[in-house]
Design a protein around this motif. Sequence first.
Motif, PDB file in Angstrom:
ATOM      1  N   GLN A  32      88.690 -16.442  62.058  1.00 15.75           N
ATOM      2  CA  GLN A  32      88.264 -15.712  63.263  1.00 15.75           C
ATOM      3  C   GLN A  32      87.458 -14.479  62.888  1.00 15.75           C
ATOM      4  O   GLN A  32      86.523 -14.088  63.581  1.00 15.75           O
ATOM      5  N   GLN A  33      87.876 -13.830  61.795  1.00 14.48           N
ATOM      6  CA  GLN A  33      87.145 -12.640  61.350  1.00 14.48           C
ATOM      7  C   GLN A  33      85.754 -13.016  60.824  1.00 14.48           C
ATOM      8  O   GLN A  33      84.776 -12.335  61.082  1.00 14.48           O
ATOM      9  N   GLN A  35      84.004 -15.963  61.349  1.00 14.38           N
ATOM     10  CA  GLN A  35      83.243 -16.619  62.432  1.00 14.38           C
ATOM     11  C   GLN A  35      81.986 -17.333  61.947  1.00 14.38           C
ATOM     12  O   GLN A  35      81.392 -16.968  60.964  1.00 14.38           O
ATOM     13  N   ASP A  36      81.572 -18.320  62.679  1.00 13.81           N
ATOM     14  CA  ASP A  36      80.284 -18.976  62.438  1.00 13.81           C
ATOM     15  C   ASP A  36      80.012 -19.246  60.962  1.00 13.81           C
ATOM     16  O   ASP A  36      79.006 -18.814  60.411  1.00 13.81           O
ATOM     17  N   VAL A  38      78.578 -20.787  57.868  1.00 12.92           N
ATOM     18  CA  VAL A  38      77.366 -21.596  57.712  1.00 12.92           C
ATOM     19  C   VAL A  38      77.212 -22.142  56.296  1.00 12.92           C
ATOM     20  O   VAL A  38      76.351 -22.984  56.035  1.00 12.92           O
ATOM     21  N   GLU A  59      80.140 -17.986  53.635  1.00 14.73           N
ATOM     22  CA  GLU A  59      79.097 -17.178  54.272  1.00 14.73           C
ATOM     23  C   GLU A  59      79.049 -17.458  55.765  1.00 14.73           C
ATOM     24  O   GLU A  59      79.057 -18.606  56.202  1.00 14.73           O
ATOM     25  N   SER A  60      78.983 -16.378  56.519  1.00 17.33           N
ATOM     26  CA  SER A  60      78.759 -16.493  57.959  1.00 17.33           C
ATOM     27  C   SER A  60      77.307 -16.122  58.212  1.00 17.33           C
ATOM     28  O   SER A  60      76.567 -15.817  57.281  1.00 17.33           O
ATOM     29  N   VAL A  61      76.918 -16.134  59.478  1.00 14.92           N
ATOM     30  CA  VAL A  61      75.565 -15.700  59.805  1.00 14.92           C
ATOM     31  C   VAL A  61      75.341 -14.293  59.265  1.00 14.92           C
ATOM     32  O   VAL A  61      74.294 -13.976  58.733  1.00 14.92           O
ATOM     33  N   LYS A  62      76.376 -13.464  59.376  1.00 18.00           N
ATOM     34  CA  LYS A  62      76.209 -12.039  59.112  1.00 18.00           C
ATOM     35  C   LYS A  62      76.424 -11.647  57.650  1.00 18.00           C
ATOM     36  O   LYS A  62      75.768 -10.735  57.160  1.00 18.00           O
ATOM     37  N   ALA A  63      77.369 -12.274  56.959  1.00 18.41           N
ATOM     38  CA  ALA A  63      77.746 -11.738  55.639  1.00 18.41           C
ATOM     39  C   ALA A  63      78.422 -12.792  54.769  1.00 18.41           C
ATOM     40  O   ALA A  63      78.745 -13.880  55.233  1.00 18.41           O
ATOM     41  N   PRO A  86      80.341 -27.032  56.977  1.00 20.72           N
ATOM     42  CA  PRO A  86      81.069 -25.783  56.691  1.00 20.72           C
ATOM     43  C   PRO A  86      81.868 -25.284  57.889  1.00 20.72           C
ATOM     44  O   PRO A  86      82.833 -24.536  57.726  1.00 20.72           O
TER      45      PRO A  86
ATOM     46  N   ARG B  20      83.948  -6.995  68.902  1.00 25.66           N
ATOM     47  CA  ARG B  20      84.297  -6.479  67.579  1.00 25.66           C
ATOM     48  C   ARG B  20      83.316  -5.343  67.273  1.00 25.66           C
ATOM     49  O   ARG B  20      82.105  -5.517  67.352  1.00 25.66           O
ATOM     50  N   GLN B  32      79.652  -8.075  67.819  1.00 30.02           N
ATOM     51  CA  GLN B  32      79.575  -9.344  68.523  1.00 30.02           C
ATOM     52  C   GLN B  32      80.688  -9.374  69.562  1.00 30.02           C
ATOM     53  O   GLN B  32      81.715  -8.721  69.415  1.00 30.02           O
ATOM     54  N   ILE B  36      78.211 -15.115  67.055  1.00 32.27           N
ATOM     55  CA  ILE B  36      76.852 -14.614  66.826  1.00 32.27           C
ATOM     56  C   ILE B  36      75.836 -15.690  67.207  1.00 32.27           C
ATOM     57  O   ILE B  36      74.825 -15.412  67.855  1.00 32.27           O
ATOM     58  N   VAL B  37      76.122 -16.922  66.810  1.00 29.66           N
ATOM     59  CA  VAL B  37      75.179 -18.014  67.078  1.00 29.66           C
ATOM     60  C   VAL B  37      75.040 -18.237  68.588  1.00 29.66           C
ATOM     61  O   VAL B  37      73.925 -18.380  69.109  1.00 29.66           O
ATOM     62  N   ALA B 228      74.799  -7.999  65.715  1.00 24.12           N
ATOM     63  CA  ALA B 228      74.602  -9.071  64.731  1.00 24.12           C
ATOM     64  C   ALA B 228      73.519 -10.038  65.203  1.00 24.12           C
ATOM     65  O   ALA B 228      72.595 -10.379  64.452  1.00 24.12           O
ATOM     66  N   THR B 232      69.536 -11.109  63.933  1.00 23.20           N
ATOM     67  CA  THR B 232      68.966 -12.429  63.639  1.00 23.20           C
ATOM     68  C   THR B 232      67.783 -12.727  64.573  1.00 23.20           C
ATOM     69  O   THR B 232      66.816 -13.367  64.165  1.00 23.20           O
ATOM     70  N   ILE B 296      71.858 -18.472  50.901  1.00 25.81           N
ATOM     71  CA  ILE B 296      71.503 -17.507  51.928  1.00 25.81           C
ATOM     72  C   ILE B 296      71.107 -16.199  51.259  1.00 25.81           C
ATOM     73  O   ILE B 296      71.933 -15.537  50.627  1.00 25.81           O
ATOM     74  N   ARG B 298      70.268 -12.371  51.019  1.00 22.77           N
ATOM     75  CA  ARG B 298      70.698 -11.178  51.754  1.00 22.77           C
ATOM     76  C   ARG B 298      69.957  -9.981  51.174  1.00 22.77           C
ATOM     77  O   ARG B 298      69.450 -10.025  50.058  1.00 22.77           O
ATOM     78  N   ALA B 317      69.016 -13.997  56.377  1.00 23.57           N
ATOM     79  CA  ALA B 317      70.107 -14.552  57.195  1.00 23.57           C
ATOM     80  C   ALA B 317      69.813 -16.016  57.486  1.00 23.57           C
ATOM     81  O   ALA B 317      68.671 -16.449  57.376  1.00 23.57           O
ATOM     82  N   PRO B 318      70.846 -16.752  57.889  1.00 27.20           N
ATOM     83  CA  PRO B 318      70.582 -18.072  58.460  1.00 27.20           C
ATOM     84  C   PRO B 318      69.874 -17.857  59.794  1.00 27.20           C
ATOM     85  O   PRO B 318      70.211 -16.932  60.521  1.00 27.20           O
TER      86      PRO B 318
END
Lengths: 129, 365
Positions: A32-33, A35-36, A38, A59-63, A86, B20, B32, B36-37, B228, B232, B296, B298, B317-318
């Motif tokens: 949950q922390q 998220q997303d 990828v 890896e998520s979208v953000k980090a 993933p 968050r 978010q 995010i997606v 976030a 993107t 990915i 960064r 980023a993706p």
Amino acid sequence: MFPKELKYMESHEWAKSEGDIVIVGVSDYAQQQIQDVVYVELPEIGQELEQKKEFAVIESVKAAFDIYAPASGEVVEINKELEDAPECINDDPYGAGWIVKILLSNPGELNNLMSVEEYRANLEGEVEA
Amino acid sequence: MSDNLKRTPLFNIHKQLGARMIEFGGWEMPLQYSSIVAEHLAVRSNVGIFDLSHMGEIEIKGSGALPLIQKLITNDASKLSDGRILYSPMCTDTGGIVDDLLVYRFSASKYMLVVNASNTDKDYDWIRVHNRNGAEVSNVSDDIALIALQGRNAPIILEALADVDVSAIEYYAFKEGEVGGIPTCISRTGYTGEAGFELYADACRGADLWNALHDATINAGGNAVGLAARDTLRLEMKFCLYGNDIGETTTPLEAGLRWTVAFDKGDFTGKNALTQQRDHGIKRRLAGFRMLDRGIARSHHNVYHGDLSIGEVTSGAPSPSLGYNIGLAYLPIEWSKKKTKIEVEIRGKRHSAEVVATPFYKSSN
């Protein structure tokens, strides 16, 4: 959302004992922390892991998030499905989202891990902080 | 979360929505609300609402206002008429970027600069130091709430709530009116590449404005969007993020912002340095690349061409819209051309990438 038969780490990995092997993933709280999800960077089969050292990256979208080994030992199986899917980490963190299987080199180390009760108490502390 | 973070007038609303929160430029901001997606795709296909009240607003008034602005920024504000907006870098003597900002012309003697949150105090000091024509400069950031409504359905939603003809507001223009009964400056601008607006209101009416717009957004099937997805969305358009892609060690010419430097407008801070750089040719350029594998890139990852380290990733980023991973890096001119193969080092491993045309994403709007 935290199965009681599993052992947990402060860094939110779970470990499930099956004889001299443990299956490892991340907890529902962790997914949950994060998220997303990828991308999951998996270790190689045969790689030697050390308890509490990072061995994979989610890896998520953000980090990017480091994943730590709940026990020392050799990687005997990796979840190849994660390369193409993933999002299993999000959808099914205790099932299809498992990450590796480790052949334990020091089974006693599992005693350093938290029970579900301890993990929950630890989480409550983390959320309040 | 560290102490002493600033909060926007909408902070409590974000908490109620279950956002968050993260620290961004000294502010406690929503990262978010959901995924995010999902937030990203809501803006691309429908509509999203953003709290941007952390952005800084600096008013410049009086007969000295335009001369001061012309000296400060690289673009030409003398071309603005009332109700028009200009994007511009503001440079140092050496051509580095102090900040990138929007200039709003309310009248010949009243302008508003909208600046990056983390630069507001720096900019305010910079502007006052350069103020030699007696312009009246004030930092009104704390008095203003800024809410963006972005996406192809933003005009329809706003049309229903506004008392002015929203469709008559052109891109980079604004009108003052009421939205949901709240006095608002309605600006047809954004940082997403989609149709949309940025709406300025008194800080004390910010929550009312948000509630009116948020209800309409949710009814339309849209989403509140955090920082976030804002990141993107702007990256897919190659809109520069100050502190990542541009800063005091990069120039507008290197960043691909040549179109914002009005060499013919008279003197401005940084003109000599930028003229020299233009005449000698830039050595590096902010280039877009796409990863050719699952890696990915960064910010701060190293970029290689063969054994040669040729640059550093500034953003990566993706891409939720494109389904592959994208990034920006300053690359030497010879390796900044489309289809050039480069490698990005990610956790000690090289991943292949290819320079591509930007924007990465072309909006269908």
